[in-house]
Design a protein around this motif. Structure first.
Motif, PDB file in Angstrom:
ATOM      1  N   ILE A 274       3.028  -5.663  14.589  1.00  0.00           N
ATOM      2  CA  ILE A 274       4.297  -5.005  14.275  1.00  0.00           C
ATOM      3  C   ILE A 274       5.199  -4.952  15.506  1.00  0.00           C
ATOM      4  O   ILE A 274       6.417  -5.151  15.419  1.00  0.00           O
ATOM      5  CB  ILE A 274       4.040  -3.581  13.734  1.00  0.00           C
ATOM      6  CG1 ILE A 274       3.205  -3.642  12.451  1.00  0.00           C
ATOM      7  CG2 ILE A 274       5.356  -2.845  13.481  1.00  0.00           C
ATOM      8  CD1 ILE A 274       3.870  -4.370  11.305  1.00  0.00           C
ATOM      9  N   TYR A 275       4.586  -4.688  16.662  1.00  0.00           N
ATOM     10  CA  TYR A 275       5.341  -4.582  17.910  1.00  0.00           C
ATOM     11  C   TYR A 275       4.783  -5.580  18.926  1.00  0.00           C
ATOM     12  O   TYR A 275       4.082  -5.196  19.869  1.00  0.00           O
ATOM     13  CB  TYR A 275       5.268  -3.153  18.466  1.00  0.00           C
ATOM     14  CG  TYR A 275       5.796  -2.104  17.515  1.00  0.00           C
ATOM     15  CD1 TYR A 275       7.142  -2.095  17.134  1.00  0.00           C
ATOM     16  CD2 TYR A 275       4.965  -1.110  16.990  1.00  0.00           C
ATOM     17  CE1 TYR A 275       7.630  -1.132  16.272  1.00  0.00           C
ATOM     18  CE2 TYR A 275       5.453  -0.136  16.135  1.00  0.00           C
ATOM     19  CZ  TYR A 275       6.790  -0.160  15.770  1.00  0.00           C
ATOM     20  OH  TYR A 275       7.281   0.801  14.909  1.00  0.00           O
TER      21      TYR A 275
ATOM     22  N   LEU B 287      12.236  -0.723  22.207  1.00  0.00           N
ATOM     23  CA  LEU B 287      12.581  -1.031  20.825  1.00  0.00           C
ATOM     24  C   LEU B 287      14.047  -0.722  20.559  1.00  0.00           C
ATOM     25  O   LEU B 287      14.658   0.089  21.260  1.00  0.00           O
ATOM     26  CB  LEU B 287      11.689  -0.216  19.885  1.00  0.00           C
ATOM     27  CG  LEU B 287      10.198  -0.566  19.966  1.00  0.00           C
ATOM     28  CD1 LEU B 287       9.367   0.433  19.160  1.00  0.00           C
ATOM     29  CD2 LEU B 287       9.938  -1.981  19.469  1.00  0.00           C
TER      30      LEU B 287
ATOM     31  N   GLN C 106      12.535   1.481  13.171  1.00  0.00           N
ATOM     32  CA  GLN C 106      11.875   0.411  13.923  1.00  0.00           C
ATOM     33  C   GLN C 106      10.777  -0.256  13.093  1.00  0.00           C
ATOM     34  O   GLN C 106      10.714  -1.482  12.998  1.00  0.00           O
ATOM     35  CB  GLN C 106      11.315   0.969  15.231  1.00  0.00           C
ATOM     36  CG  GLN C 106      12.389   1.307  16.245  1.00  0.00           C
ATOM     37  CD  GLN C 106      11.978   2.394  17.232  1.00  0.00           C
ATOM     38  OE1 GLN C 106      10.857   2.900  17.198  1.00  0.00           O
ATOM     39  NE2 GLN C 106      12.887   2.765  18.133  1.00  0.00           N
TER      40      GLN C 106
ATOM     41  N   HIS D 276      12.352  -1.896   9.720  1.00  0.00           N
ATOM     42  CA  HIS D 276      13.077  -3.132   9.995  1.00  0.00           C
ATOM     43  C   HIS D 276      12.100  -4.294  10.170  1.00  0.00           C
ATOM     44  O   HIS D 276      12.271  -5.372   9.584  1.00  0.00           O
ATOM     45  CB  HIS D 276      13.939  -2.961  11.245  1.00  0.00           C
ATOM     46  CG  HIS D 276      14.924  -4.073  11.457  1.00  0.00           C
ATOM     47  ND1 HIS D 276      15.762  -4.126  12.552  1.00  0.00           N
ATOM     48  CD2 HIS D 276      15.197  -5.199  10.731  1.00  0.00           C
ATOM     49  CE1 HIS D 276      16.504  -5.213  12.468  1.00  0.00           C
ATOM     50  NE2 HIS D 276      16.183  -5.875  11.386  1.00  0.00           N
ATOM     51  N   ARG D 277      11.064  -4.053  10.949  1.00  0.00           N
ATOM     52  CA  ARG D 277      10.058  -5.091  11.186  1.00  0.00           C
ATOM     53  C   ARG D 277       9.330  -5.473   9.895  1.00  0.00           C
ATOM     54  O   ARG D 277       9.176  -6.655   9.578  1.00  0.00           O
ATOM     55  CB  ARG D 277       9.065  -4.596  12.240  1.00  0.00           C
ATOM     56  CG  ARG D 277       7.906  -5.540  12.518  1.00  0.00           C
ATOM     57  CD  ARG D 277       8.330  -6.758  13.275  1.00  0.00           C
ATOM     58  NE  ARG D 277       7.163  -7.550  13.659  1.00  0.00           N
ATOM     59  CZ  ARG D 277       7.106  -8.879  13.642  1.00  0.00           C
ATOM     60  NH1 ARG D 277       8.178  -9.586  13.267  1.00  0.00           N
ATOM     61  NH2 ARG D 277       6.022  -9.508  14.020  1.00  0.00           N
TER      62      ARG D 277
ATOM     63  N   GLU E 142      11.598  -7.441   7.534  1.00  0.00           N
ATOM     64  CA  GLU E 142      11.784  -8.817   7.997  1.00  0.00           C
ATOM     65  C   GLU E 142      10.544  -9.668   7.727  1.00  0.00           C
ATOM     66  O   GLU E 142      10.656 -10.857   7.420  1.00  0.00           O
ATOM     67  CB  GLU E 142      12.108  -8.832   9.494  1.00  0.00           C
ATOM     68  CG  GLU E 142      13.518  -8.398   9.821  1.00  0.00           C
ATOM     69  CD  GLU E 142      13.844  -8.548  11.302  1.00  0.00           C
ATOM     70  OE1 GLU E 142      15.016  -8.811  11.612  1.00  0.00           O
ATOM     71  OE2 GLU E 142      12.932  -8.408  12.149  1.00  0.00           O
TER      72      GLU E 142
END
Length: 284
Positions: A98-99, A106, A132, A135-136, A139
């Motif tokens: 995810i990150y 971020l 955050q 959004h991820r 997408e």
């Protein structure tokens, strides 16, 4: 059901479904699933050929580290429930998926006053974390339809704003709150309540229902004060009891008798923070 822990193979599977003309419905969760989550999956299944659920306890939306550490994890049970509910795909990502660049730098999202009132006021940074992760996820999944519960009313409005900001074409569906037989809103956090606290917890839904029944045009302060006092008497530490415009969440200290209204509350029983809300129809 197919389980994915990494982004690339998940996207390959989703692309295949899209090529076959199958619509995709998405239910993001943090696990500890209950009938409220299952109702979202049922709504998604009715309107889409493919249903995907994600389970990810997002570290960036917890302003209290101890709350993050104590968030209930019931993965085996969750997987069993998802299989029984005919969910097609489960996304169970690592934090690094995810990150991928870490959680240090971020993006910040312009969601306006929504992050300064109610949940935003009492949980600073929470809604930036929600944006955050959402959004991820949006997408990655590129869903046609997104299903979220009304219990997190303000969060749904934040995600609606996020979709406007990012111009992601996914359509948000806000589904009704499911409740226990005594009226308590279903929540993963309910599993942390001791039996005596579980009996107390229903007071939140009771005071909101009283507000809905007794609200009259005019000033709202006395009604809200009475609700807050009832919660305190029942053993709660109250963050807020509020009335807001249901369309934009503008807080109301006066009701004109016509505006669509939502009554909202957040309060602690010991270390467990509970939230709830109820809609009041215009022209009541």
């Amino acid at each position: 059901m197919i389980l994915f822990k990494q982004v690339e193979p998940l996207q390959q599977a989703l692309d295949k479904f899209r090529q076959e003309g199958r619509s995709i419905g998405f239910v993001p969760t943090m696990g500890a699933l209950h009938q409220g989550h299952l109702s979202l999956l049922e709504a998604a299944r009715k309107e889409n050929e493919t249903v995907i659920c994600s389970i990810f306890v997002n570290p960036t939306q917890f302003n209290d580290p101890s709350d993050f550490e104590k968030y209930p994890i019931t993965l085996e049970k969750d997987i069993e429930l998802l299989i029984q509910s005919n969910t097609n795909l489960l996304f169970l990502p690592y934090v690094s998926e995810i990150y991928p660049n870490g959680t240090g730098n971020l993006p910040n999202y312009s969601i306006g006053f929504l992050e300064t009132i109610l949940e935003g006021k009492y949980r600073p940074g929470h809604f930036q974390g929600v944006c955050q992760v959402m959004h991820r996820l949006l997408e990655i999944v590129k869903a046609d339809n997104l299903y979220m519960g009304q219990k997190d009313y303000q969060q749904c409005m934040v995600v609606k704003r996020l979709l406007e900001l990012t111009r992601i074409p996914t359509r948000l569906h806000t589904c009704p709150t499911l409740r226990e037989t005594d009226g308590l809103a279903m929540s993963s956090r309910n599993t942390r309540l001791l039996p005596a606290q579980r009996a107390q917890a229903v007071t939140i839904s009771q005071v909101l229902k009283e507000i809905c029944v007794t609200l009259q045009p005019g000033l709202t302060s006395l009604l809200l004060q009475a609700a807050e006092q009832k919660l305190e008497k029942a053993g709660f530490k109250v963050d807020y009891v509020a009335l807001a415009n249901a369309d934009n969440l503008d807080l109301l200290d006066h009701w004109d008798g016509q505006q669509p209204v939502v009554a909202l509350a957040a309060a602690y029983l010991d270390e467990v923070r509970l939230i709830d809300n109820m809609l009041i129809q215009s022209g009541k």
